[in-house]
Write a protein that holds these residues in place. Sequence first.
Motif, short mmCIF file in Angstrom:
data_model
loop_
_atom_site.label_atom_id
_atom_site.label_comp_id
_atom_site.label_asym_id
_atom_site.label_seq_id
_atom_site.Cartn_x
_atom_site.Cartn_y
_atom_site.Cartn_z
N GLU A 92 0.75 -1.15 -0.04
CA GLU A 92 -0.02 0.00 -0.22
C GLU A 92 0.86 1.27 0.00
N SER A 93 2.20 1.15 0.54
CA SER A 93 2.85 2.23 0.65
C SER A 93 3.40 2.53 -0.81
N ALA A 94 3.78 1.45 -1.44
CA ALA A 94 4.25 1.68 -2.79
C ALA A 94 3.09 2.22 -3.59
N ALA A 95 1.94 1.71 -3.50
CA ALA A 95 0.75 2.36 -4.39
C ALA A 95 0.59 3.77 -4.01
N ARG A 96 0.67 4.30 -2.76
CA ARG A 96 0.60 5.66 -2.83
C ARG A 96 1.97 6.53 -3.28
N ALA A 97 2.94 5.97 -3.39
CA ALA A 97 4.16 6.61 -4.17
C ALA A 97 4.07 6.56 -5.71
N LEU A 98 2.94 5.57 -6.09
CA LEU A 98 2.90 5.43 -7.52
C LEU A 98 1.93 6.05 -8.22
N ASP A 99 0.92 6.58 -7.09
CA ASP A 99 -0.12 7.38 -7.62
C ASP A 99 0.04 8.44 -8.81
N GLY A 100 -0.55 8.73 -9.62
CA GLY A 100 -0.21 9.71 -10.45
C GLY A 100 1.06 9.39 -11.27
N LYS A 101 1.76 8.62 -11.21
CA LYS A 101 2.88 8.17 -12.10
C LYS A 101 2.54 6.71 -12.84
N LEU A 102 1.81 5.94 -12.52
CA LEU A 102 1.31 4.74 -13.24
C LEU A 102 0.09 4.54 -12.97
N PRO A 103 -0.74 3.87 -14.22
CA PRO A 103 -2.16 3.67 -14.19
C PRO A 103 -2.45 2.54 -13.44
N LEU A 104 -1.48 1.59 -12.95
CA LEU A 104 -1.74 0.48 -12.14
C LEU A 104 -1.62 0.37 -10.66
#
Length: 597
Positions: A92-104
């Motif tokens: 979940e921490s990784a998902a927050r960091a990827l928000d706005g950068k990757l569609p997945l």
Amino acid sequence: MSTKIRREVSARVSPPKARAPKATATAKPDAGRAAAAKKDSFAKASVQTSQAPVIAGKAGQLGTRRTSWFDTLSRAADRLGGALRQGGRLVESAARALDGKLPLAPAVREVGRSARALGRTVADSPERTVAAAGQVAAQATKIGQDGLRLLGEAQRLTNPLVDGTQRALQTLGRGAAGIADAAKEFAGQVLSAADYRRNIDALGKGDKYTLGLGGSASAEGVKLYGKGQIEVARGDDGKYTVSVDGELGGGLYGELGGKAGAKASAEASALLGVGGKVEMKFDTAEEAKRATEILLRQAAVSAIQSSPVGAAVGPVVQATVAPSAEEMRFLTSKVSAVELRGNAAAELAGTLGVREQGIATAGLFGSAKVKGEVAARIELSPGKPPEVVIKQTFSGEVAGGGGLKLGGDDNGSMAFAGGKAQGKVELESRVALPAGVDPSSLLSDPVGTIRAAAVQMGESVQHKLTVGLDGQGNFLGNAGGLSAEVSFTGKPTEILRSGAVAKALGGDIEGALAAAGEGVPVEAKVVPYTQVGLSLSPGVSIMGFGVGLEVEATRRDVSDTPIWEYRGNAAQAARELHERAMLVPKGPAVPPMPLRG
């Protein structure tokens, strides 16, 4: 097998060592009474008692700990739950960091949430996790695989040095790998715990290990499995009985008549009836394991041939997995009994003139739901004429709130777990067949063979009436409990009329024995047990062909030392129980009895 491994899978109950009650001026020590009784004949009574404090005081309850099978998987589940929660947080921490950068990023976040949710479920419900261990392992494995798949896709879509996702991808990798590794470890523990080789090696006298193969359903009050059920039990003589029913039992029964193939298997299954089974007797654990392996391979062949890939791999399966003719001869040479249900059993009972006791027996249960069935056992013993045993069984829930009263006023009372008990009344009528009856003809056409032999048979029928009480918890079969069984030998109508059966069903064992009286031989045993079940479905791979076969494994382990055991005269047994109860001072309940681990 090493001692370490044996201790890990052992699940037999054994009471703690305790001092025997001190002798009084009018009572011998229990050990002395037992030693003296061993010299007596059956008629004079043979008594076996343990030195453990076995009778609780007022409102006492005998407790048992979970088996080491349960304990092993519970510890593995604890580790899995922690890893899922930790891995989920990282993902979940990784998902927050990827928000706005990757569609997945939303899909990554869902993996993390799923991991944490499953981790909480595992931590909050250890019993449910053990019972559904196969499904839990499959869910955890899928979550880990999804995380690793998303990591691969993210790595292809990004340039970490340019878009600043390097740290997020490293965090995602650690979280997904941690989940996948924990799932793999847990799945390995599940398969190890349920492994038939380890479990058969660990069986003590009276223990059972059961494998239900294929999806389960109920018919005529009997739980059935798509391919059948294999049960391995170790008897008091130390030998092993392997029984099999369903499609597997039908196939083996067909082999007994010198036939093979799907048509022979179907005809034999119909003759066995719902719940009918074939039993084999083996001297050693190695032989029992060999028989179980052959039956599992037979189930694998059937599962593969009935699957979508069956046509493609059928010839390969027959060559590499299917039991050989020599292996099937090994099984048929060890057959010791065939138990028929349904129409064939009813016909045999009528041919032998065994009168139904249904009305008199079923009325003993307070519950409106009473299950009645008739079975006919054909027993084969080397060097002896075959015997046919007609069993009429009635079972249902009884009012177990009062517990089990072994003797005395309140001293001998033990509460059933959950305040519920299952009662059973079974009338067994045994008939010896003439010496000239051919066993092969008897197995292939039991009704016709016995009808032809009836004119040579006398009217000597041995009757035994058995009452059983089984009190346990009711959560998915994972429970400790207490089992009591009393068998009366004599005329069924007289035993029923004496009130002994009604008292035994009510938990009053001393009262039942006293009511039966001096002239009735009895065998009685009261023993604690534990029972643990788990599901390995779905997705158990068969011999590397990737065909899923649902499996349910169950272990029932009884104490090596019965609470009380008696063989002899009913009235004397009642006096023995009363005297033992009087030696136990009123006071707090007996502490829970640990298992041998």
